[in-house]
Every structure is written in structure tokens, then in C-alpha cells.
Design a protein around this motif. Structure first.
Motif, mmCIF file in Angstrom:
data_model
loop_
_atom_site.group_PDB
_atom_site.id
_atom_site.type_symbol
_atom_site.label_atom_id
_atom_site.label_comp_id
_atom_site.label_asym_id
_atom_site.label_seq_id
_atom_site.Cartn_x
_atom_site.Cartn_y
_atom_site.Cartn_z
ATOM 1 N N GLU A 132 0.836 -1.198 0.000
ATOM 2 C CA GLU A 132 0.000 0.000 0.000
ATOM 3 C C GLU A 132 0.874 1.252 0.000
ATOM 4 N N ASN A 133 0.488 2.222 -0.812
ATOM 5 C CA ASN A 133 1.142 3.529 -0.814
ATOM 6 C C ASN A 133 0.515 4.383 0.283
ATOM 7 N N PRO A 138 1.850 9.801 -5.802
ATOM 8 C CA PRO A 138 2.044 8.521 -6.485
ATOM 9 C C PRO A 138 3.499 8.060 -6.382
ATOM 10 N N THR A 139 3.701 6.757 -6.443
ATOM 11 C CA THR A 139 5.051 6.210 -6.429
ATOM 12 C C THR A 139 5.102 4.979 -7.316
ATOM 13 N N SER A 140 6.293 4.648 -7.803
ATOM 14 C CA SER A 140 6.516 3.445 -8.601
ATOM 15 C C SER A 140 7.666 2.668 -7.977
ATOM 16 N N LEU A 141 7.601 1.353 -8.097
ATOM 17 C CA LEU A 141 8.622 0.531 -7.456
ATOM 18 C C LEU A 141 8.746 -0.816 -8.140
ATOM 19 N N ARG A 142 9.855 -1.501 -7.835
ATOM 20 C CA ARG A 142 10.026 -2.908 -8.180
ATOM 21 C C ARG A 142 10.068 -3.703 -6.884
ATOM 22 N N ALA A 143 9.289 -4.763 -6.815
ATOM 23 C CA ALA A 143 9.308 -5.666 -5.670
ATOM 24 C C ALA A 143 9.923 -6.984 -6.121
ATOM 25 N N GLY A 144 10.774 -7.563 -5.294
ATOM 26 C CA GLY A 144 11.434 -8.811 -5.656
ATOM 27 C C GLY A 144 11.292 -9.871 -4.589
ATOM 28 N N ALA A 231 -1.063 4.862 -6.662
ATOM 29 C CA ALA A 231 -1.659 6.106 -6.185
ATOM 30 C C ALA A 231 -1.691 6.150 -4.660
ATOM 31 N N PRO A 232 -1.795 7.341 -4.062
ATOM 32 C CA PRO A 232 -1.924 7.430 -2.605
ATOM 33 C C PRO A 232 -3.118 6.617 -2.110
ATOM 34 N N GLY A 233 -2.883 5.771 -1.128
ATOM 35 C CA GLY A 233 -3.932 4.922 -0.584
ATOM 36 C C GLY A 233 -4.207 3.665 -1.382
ATOM 37 N N GLU A 234 -3.592 3.524 -2.557
ATOM 38 C CA GLU A 234 -3.847 2.348 -3.392
ATOM 39 C C GLU A 234 -3.059 1.149 -2.877
#
Length: 454
Positions: A132-133, A138-144, A231-234
Motif C-alpha cells: 500500500e502507498n 504517487p510512487t513506482s517501485l520494483r518488488a522482488g 496512487a496514494p492509498g492504493e
């Protein structure tokens, strides 16, 4: 969510804050630290399935790269950098299927709800990461999902992949044919199998590279997912499945080994064709990268190492212009261990006994250090006279300088002899430093250093 419903209908046993929790299943047992790190063990087998096999948790779990910020597991979970526990882990025992739930933050923008599920007698562990953001932008990321595998009670295995859906990537144990690794549920952005160092380093940099390095003797594996414009809260959920001591999925193959020495993640395939090393007598070496030179007594001349070679204990290796793979015995049956060394000259030794230690003693000639005095030192006296050696890998390896030695407990370290003493610096994992003058042992962890003064 189905997971939430299962938790609501089960008896939940709270674990004290700061403690880990365990799914006691059959035959798999899952240990979680509540901050993204996991270890998995099999009934009747002492060693865990992730490195370090003696530790809880092992080197496996969730990493995140958000912009320039990397939130790793490489600290061995001692500090869990950038992570804060909010709740859990809590155990929900629903009979044959058991759940572990944790909530934690990763950096200032992300909150992760992690739910681990295991069903008895099924060779897989499933993990849902709900990300959750919690920021206002807004933010973007890679999760591994990444792991340093300890395949089949050993720190080696053959890289394997199944390219047909659902895809699989990981390691395969030679004797049983069973696989350990990741099977696709949520679609992957990329995957990689190879030396554990290359897998973790690539994720931290530009991302995994969709390769399988079957020649790499130390299996690391990872898959990654892209979460763009969160998005915020997403909230978005990533489902991860670990296959562990599982029959190989249909279509699983071991790709041919890469050719040449240009791939820094590949050990020379020829090394496996040598006779096994003998404790206290011989080790096996090969060129990992660049040019390596060796001097074997009674010769006083260095010659270039070509390909792979078995050399006697007492030989000297010049790795100032390349990296050398070194394979030695562990003292347990016919098992061997691998580490690689570079940026130095060293003499190879190995103790005998049930738990032999392979010792790499710094051997480069040193200029004479200035004498201590109460007066002012000249410019020449101020100049440091140093020699050093980098090591990477795992096993019973020790690098020895003039005033201290460093015994491996983790994965990447530097030992430097200087006029003021022997400096040990650790960038990954941890090492045990023996200070010869003070007769004390010091554990040095990633990001730290220790100077054993002259």
C-alpha cells in the motif's frame, strides 16, 4: 480477500512484539521475522533451505527498489534497514493449512501486509504481499522475491527453468532431481538464477536479467514485479509461490553453461571435471575473470593459470589482475565449498580435522613501515604501505593478515594490512575477526569495519 476470511475464522496465537513466529507443518516448517525475511526447514533435516542454513530467517524474502532507494535483505535481518514492524507475525492455525500474517513499513511510503500460507504435505509455500502507498503522492517501485538457496542440504545445485506457464526458475538437486525455487502466480517482470551475489546485485541496480546460469555453483534466485504509478492509498497484491523439494514442473530444463569467462556470475565449468580436493592437501582453482597467476613450491616463479587446475596447499596465487574461484573440502563427506578472491596475492593453507578451515594468508611483499617516534613524520613516512585481499562467497574460509584474521560468516569482505594494523571491512554478511595482539574475537557486520592495531 480469501486470506482475511481464513484468518478471521481461525484461532490466532499472538507472538510477542519483536519475536519471530513459525508454521510447524509437515514436512515443511516456515519461520518469519515479521519484516519480510523467511527461513524454511524440512522435518528431519537440521539445515534450512535458504542460506545461512543455521540461521532464522535465512537469506530469503522481499526486497524493494523504489526510485534510488533500495531496501535489501543483505544485512542478515539484524537491522532490517528501512523497515519498521507494525504487527505480527501472528499464527493462524486452520488445520492442514496454516497462516502467518505480518504488517510492516518499508521506507516512508510503503506498508506491506504479508500473509504466508502452507498446507501440510504440499511441497510449496505461498506468500501474498499486499503493498500500500501510504504517502500523499504517487510512487513506482520494483518488488522482488529473492533467495540464496541451500539446495538439498548443500550450497550448490544446477540452475533450472520451465518456460511454459506457470513458469518456474530455481535450482535442481543433482541426486534427487527435486527443485527449489519460484513458480509464477502473479506475472513476473523478470527473473534470474545464478550466483547469489549477481542476482541480488542486479535487483539492486537495474533489475534482473532473465537468465539462468547453470554453471554457477552457488544458487541464488529471484523474480521481480513492477508496480507503476501506485496512487496514494492504493493497494496492490503480489502472489509468490516457492516450490521446495518439489518434483520438477513439466518442461523443466537445465540450460547449457555459458561459454568463456566474460560472465562475472559464472564459474568455469571445467572446475567440476577435476578430482575432488583433499583436506589439508589440495584445492581446486579456476579463472573467474581476468588473468590469474600461481606459484607452486618449490618453484619461485609465477605462471599464468589457464582453465582449471588442482593445486597443493602451500601454493601462492596472484589475483591482482583477475578473480579466482577456489574450491575446497568442507570436512563433511565429499562436500565442497566455493569462494572467489581478487585484488591481492595470497598463500593457500587449510587446517585438518573434522571442520577444516581454508586459510588465505596475504603474501604480497610489503615495504618497510616507518618506526614510531614522538617527532614529526616525514612525507615518506606518512605514506601507507599496504596489501589487501577481497573475498566473496561462503563456507569455512579465512583470510589472514599480519595482525588479525577474518573467518567468513557471510559473503563479501576485505582484509588490508597497513602500517597501523590490519583492517577488516565487510560489505555483505558478517565475518569473525580474530585480533592476534589483543587475543579477542569481534563480529564485523555489513557496513562496518575493524582495525586490529599493530
Amino acid at each position: 480477500m480469501l486470506v482475511a476470511a481464513a484468518l478471521a475464522g481461525a484461532t490466532v496465537f499472538a507472538v510477542p512484539a519483536g519475536a519471530g513466529a513459525q508454521i510447524d507443518g509437515a514436512p515443511l516448517n516456515v519461520i518469519a521475522d515479521g519484516l519480510g525475511g523467511i527461513q524454511i526447514r524440512q522435518d528431519g533435516i537440521a539445515a534450512g533451505l535458504f542460506y545461512d542454513p543455521d540461521e532464522n530467517p535465512g537469506h530469503a524474502g522481499l526486497e524493494i527498489k523504489e526510485g534510488p532507494n533500495h531496501y535489501p535483505l543483505e544485512s542478515g535481518f539484524d537491522a532490517a534497514p528501512g523497515r519498521t514492524r507494525l504487527s505480527g507475525p501472528t499464527l493462524a492455525d486452520g488445520g492442514a493449512t496454516k497462516l502467518l500474517a505480518s504488517v510492516y513499513t518499508v521506507g516512508p511510503n510503503l506498508r506491506v501486509t504479508e500473509t504466508i500460507s502452507y498446507t501440510d504435505n504440499v511441497p510449496q509455500v505461498n506468500i501474498a504481499y499486499d503493498i500500500e502507498n501510504v504517502s500523499t503522492a504517487p510512487t513506482s517501485l520494483r518488488a522482488g522475491a529473492l533467495a540464496d538457496l541451500y539446495v538439498g542440504n548443500n550450497d550448490s545445485g544446477n540452475g533450472a527453468i520451465a518456460a511454459t506457464p506457470p513458469r518456474f526458475v530455481g535450482g535442481r538437486e543433482e541426486t534427487s532431481g527435486l527443485v527449489y525455487g519460484l513458480q509464477e502466480v502473479t506475472p513476473w517482470r523478470a527473473y534470474q538464477e545464478g550466483d547469489f551475489e549477481a542476482v541480488f546485485a542486479n535487483f539492486a541496480a537495474d533489475g534482473l536479467n532473465n537468465t539462468v546460469d547453470s554453471a554457477a555453483p552457488d544458487n541464488g534466485v529471484g523474480v521481480e514485479f513492477a508496480l507503476d504509478n501506485l496512487a496514494p492509498g492504493e493497494r496492490r497484491t503480489i502472489d509468490v509461490r516457492w516450490l521446495l523439494a518439489s518434483p520438477a514442473p513439466p518442461g523443466t530444463v537445465t540450460p547449457p553453461a555459458p561459454s568463456g569467462n566474460g560472465n562475472p556470475g559464472a564459474a568455469a565449468p571445467e572446475i567440476e571435471q577435476l578430482p575432488p580436493p583433499v583436506t589439508g592437501k589440495t584445492v581446486n582453482v579456476s579463472v573467474r575473470r581476468g588473468r590469474i597467476f600461481i606459484k607452486i613450491p618449490p618453484s619461485k616463479t609465477f605462471v599464468e593459470l589457464k582453465g582449471a587446475m588442482q593445486i597443493p596447499v602451500g601454493a601462492t596465487i596472484d589475483a591482482t589482475r583477475g578473480r579466482v574461484n577456489l574450491v575446497s573440502t568442507t570436512g563433511t563427506g565429499d562436500q565442497t565449498q566455493l569462494a572467489w578472491f581478487y585484488d591481492g596475492v595470497f598463500k593457500v593453507g587449510q587446517t585438518r580435522g573434522a571442520k577444516p578451515i581454508t586459510d588465505l594468508a596475504l603474501a604480497e611483499a610489503l615495504a618497510k613501515c616507518p618506526k614510531r617516534s614522538g617527532g614529526r613524520a616525514s612525507a615518506a613516512q606518512k605514506k601507507k604501505k599496504t596489501r589487501k585481499l577481497w573475498g566473496e562467497g561462503k563456507g569455512a574460509f579465512r583470510t589472514s593478515g599480519k595482525y588479525s584474521s577474518a573467518t567468513v560468516r557471510g559473503t563479501k569482505w576485505l582484509v588490508t594490512d597497513r602500517c597501523d594494523g590490519t583492517l577488516t571491512r565487510v560489505t555483505q554478511g558478517s565475518v569473525l575477526v580474530r585480533d592476534f595482539k589483543r587475543k579477542r574475537n569481534v563480529v564485523v557486520r555489513a557496513g562496518k569495519q575493524y582495525l586490529a592495531r599493530r
